[in-house]
Design a protein around this motif. Sequence first.
Motif, PDB file in Angstrom:
ATOM      1  N   ARG A   1      10.284   0.017  -2.880  1.00  0.00           N
ATOM      2  CA  ARG A   1       9.715  -1.210  -2.328  1.00  0.00           C
ATOM      3  C   ARG A   1      10.769  -2.021  -1.574  1.00  0.00           C
ATOM      4  O   ARG A   1      10.436  -2.782  -0.672  1.00  0.00           O
ATOM      5  N   ARG A   2      12.026  -1.855  -1.929  1.00  0.00           N
ATOM      6  CA  ARG A   2      13.062  -2.627  -1.238  1.00  0.00           C
ATOM      7  C   ARG A   2      13.103  -2.303   0.253  1.00  0.00           C
ATOM      8  O   ARG A   2      13.518  -3.136   1.057  1.00  0.00           O
ATOM      9  N   ALA A   3      12.652  -1.102   0.630  1.00  0.00           N
ATOM     10  CA  ALA A   3      12.594  -0.765   2.055  1.00  0.00           C
ATOM     11  C   ALA A   3      11.547  -1.627   2.756  1.00  0.00           C
ATOM     12  O   ALA A   3      11.738  -2.077   3.886  1.00  0.00           O
ATOM     13  N   GLY A   4      10.432  -1.871   2.055  1.00  0.00           N
ATOM     14  CA  GLY A   4       9.406  -2.750   2.613  1.00  0.00           C
ATOM     15  C   GLY A   4       9.883  -4.183   2.684  1.00  0.00           C
ATOM     16  O   GLY A   4       9.600  -4.905   3.650  1.00  0.00           O
ATOM     17  N   MET A   5      10.607  -4.621   1.664  1.00  0.00           N
ATOM     18  CA  MET A   5      11.156  -5.978   1.669  1.00  0.00           C
ATOM     19  C   MET A   5      12.151  -6.150   2.804  1.00  0.00           C
ATOM     20  O   MET A   5      12.211  -7.212   3.444  1.00  0.00           O
TER      21      MET A   5
ATOM     22  N   CYS B   1       0.837  -1.195   0.000  1.00  0.00           N
ATOM     23  CA  CYS B   1       0.000   0.000   0.000  1.00  0.00           C
ATOM     24  C   CYS B   1       0.877   1.250   0.000  1.00  0.00           C
ATOM     25  O   CYS B   1       1.736   1.394   0.880  1.00  0.00           O
ATOM     26  N   ARG B   2       0.665   2.091  -0.968  1.00  0.00           N
ATOM     27  CA  ARG B   2       1.353   3.377  -0.981  1.00  0.00           C
ATOM     28  C   ARG B   2       0.369   4.450  -0.532  1.00  0.00           C
ATOM     29  O   ARG B   2      -0.737   4.550  -1.055  1.00  0.00           O
ATOM     30  N   SER B   3       0.806   5.250   0.422  1.00  0.00           N
ATOM     31  CA  SER B   3      -0.094   6.232   1.017  1.00  0.00           C
ATOM     32  C   SER B   3       0.580   7.596   1.131  1.00  0.00           C
ATOM     33  O   SER B   3       1.741   7.692   1.541  1.00  0.00           O
ATOM     34  N   THR B   4      -0.171   8.623   0.792  1.00  0.00           N
ATOM     35  CA  THR B   4       0.341   9.984   0.932  1.00  0.00           C
ATOM     36  C   THR B   4       0.448  10.391   2.391  1.00  0.00           C
ATOM     37  O   THR B   4       1.157  11.342   2.730  1.00  0.00           O
ATOM     38  N   ARG B   5      -0.257   9.661   3.265  1.00  0.00           N
ATOM     39  CA  ARG B   5      -0.234   9.983   4.696  1.00  0.00           C
ATOM     40  C   ARG B   5       0.897   9.287   5.437  1.00  0.00           C
ATOM     41  O   ARG B   5       1.228   9.661   6.559  1.00  0.00           O
ATOM     42  N   ALA B   6       1.485   8.255   4.832  1.00  0.00           N
ATOM     43  CA  ALA B   6       2.541   7.492   5.512  1.00  0.00           C
ATOM     44  C   ALA B   6       3.830   8.303   5.580  1.00  0.00           C
ATOM     45  O   ALA B   6       4.245   8.913   4.595  1.00  0.00           O
ATOM     46  N   ARG B   7       4.458   8.277   6.730  1.00  0.00           N
ATOM     47  CA  ARG B   7       5.740   8.961   6.920  1.00  0.00           C
ATOM     48  C   ARG B   7       6.888   7.971   7.044  1.00  0.00           C
ATOM     49  O   ARG B   7       8.055   8.352   7.001  1.00  0.00           O
ATOM     50  N   ARG B   8       6.560   6.698   7.218  1.00  0.00           N
ATOM     51  CA  ARG B   8       7.590   5.672   7.335  1.00  0.00           C
ATOM     52  C   ARG B   8       7.031   4.349   6.852  1.00  0.00           C
ATOM     53  O   ARG B   8       5.808   4.185   6.692  1.00  0.00           O
ATOM     54  N   VAL B   9       7.902   3.397   6.636  1.00  0.00           N
ATOM     55  CA  VAL B   9       7.490   2.057   6.222  1.00  0.00           C
ATOM     56  C   VAL B   9       6.940   1.317   7.445  1.00  0.00           C
ATOM     57  O   VAL B   9       7.536   1.375   8.529  1.00  0.00           O
ATOM     58  N   SER B  10       5.837   0.641   7.282  1.00  0.00           N
ATOM     59  CA  SER B  10       5.255  -0.112   8.393  1.00  0.00           C
ATOM     60  C   SER B  10       4.604  -1.378   7.861  1.00  0.00           C
ATOM     61  O   SER B  10       4.306  -1.492   6.665  1.00  0.00           O
TER      62      SER B  10
ATOM     63  N   ILE C   1       0.075  -6.472   5.368  1.00  0.00           N
ATOM     64  CA  ILE C   1      -0.041  -5.193   4.686  1.00  0.00           C
ATOM     65  C   ILE C   1       1.232  -4.391   4.963  1.00  0.00           C
ATOM     66  O   ILE C   1       1.564  -4.119   6.124  1.00  0.00           O
ATOM     67  N   VAL C   2       1.944  -4.061   3.915  1.00  0.00           N
ATOM     68  CA  VAL C   2       3.138  -3.228   4.028  1.00  0.00           C
ATOM     69  C   VAL C   2       2.787  -1.857   3.465  1.00  0.00           C
ATOM     70  O   VAL C   2       2.421  -1.731   2.296  1.00  0.00           O
ATOM     71  N   THR C   3       2.874  -0.847   4.312  1.00  0.00           N
ATOM     72  CA  THR C   3       2.546   0.519   3.898  1.00  0.00           C
ATOM     73  C   THR C   3       3.827   1.298   3.641  1.00  0.00           C
ATOM     74  O   THR C   3       4.740   1.303   4.472  1.00  0.00           O
ATOM     75  N   LEU C   4       3.872   1.943   2.482  1.00  0.00           N
ATOM     76  CA  LEU C   4       5.053   2.708   2.064  1.00  0.00           C
ATOM     77  C   LEU C   4       4.675   4.154   1.791  1.00  0.00           C
ATOM     78  O   LEU C   4       3.610   4.427   1.210  1.00  0.00           O
ATOM     79  N   PRO C   5       5.535   5.109   2.167  1.00  0.00           N
ATOM     80  CA  PRO C   5       5.350   6.487   1.703  1.00  0.00           C
ATOM     81  C   PRO C   5       5.423   6.511   0.179  1.00  0.00           C
ATOM     82  O   PRO C   5       6.023   5.620  -0.441  1.00  0.00           O
ATOM     83  N   MET C   6       4.852   7.496  -0.440  1.00  0.00           N
ATOM     84  CA  MET C   6       4.726   7.525  -1.892  1.00  0.00           C
ATOM     85  C   MET C   6       6.072   7.417  -2.608  1.00  0.00           C
ATOM     86  O   MET C   6       6.169   6.791  -3.661  1.00  0.00           O
TER      87      MET C   6
END
Length: 239
Positions: A56-60, A27-36, A47-52
């Motif tokens: 994706r490697r940060a989520g991995m 999930c890419r979100s404009t509200r996300a400030r960090r990977v979670s 569910i892996v949430t990423l800032p815009m």
Amino acid sequence: MQSTESETVLLRPGMLAAPVGCPVRWCRSTRARRVSLRIDPRAGEVIVTLPMREARRAGMALLTTHAAWVMQRLAALAPAVSLAPGAEVLLGGRPHVICHDPSARGGAFLEGATITVTGQLEFLARRVKDFLRAEAKRRIAVLADGHAATLGVKIRAIRLKDTRSRWGSCAPDGTLAFSWRLVMAPDWVLDYVVAHEVAHLRELNHSPRFWAHVETLAPDREAAQDWLRDNGPALLRVG
């Protein structure tokens, strides 16, 4: 704004373990400030949430670091329950069997410990869910009206939702919202959640005064909270 994409990712839960397929929703979100990351108990996926602008490697990397925890949490999920003939679903904390009777009429109705569903098989799941929602609305309304009378407050409206994290809520305008899945919980657990939200009509906070009202309306609140913590995720796996 949010975009999503699902795939199966191979994770190694231990140094010597073989890779295991893990369902992941990115999930890419404009509200996300960090990977979670979090577990969605209803969908049975991570569910892996990423800032815009985050790669994706940060989520991995986060998934890899917490692979053991992720796989343990997924394995601990209750089995998914499909709304199909012969399946058991809870109603008031008691198991009820879904029975398909295509020759009967009436949509879906209760007969003892059986939920009888009429009509074509392709409509069965929807009719069972509609029945459960209607039953939830009826039971919640009775409980809410009783608690509101005790506290001398007025309910503007009652809404049913299918939330993933909150069983109930109270809006400043007096509208109460509940997850329809609460109808599957024991009656005293449902009663606690309704009492909790009605008490917010007197105290829109969690002050000592608020909890005093809850205790008056639902003395079993601690046991109900324990039940929801232990069994609530299984309710999300139904349907």
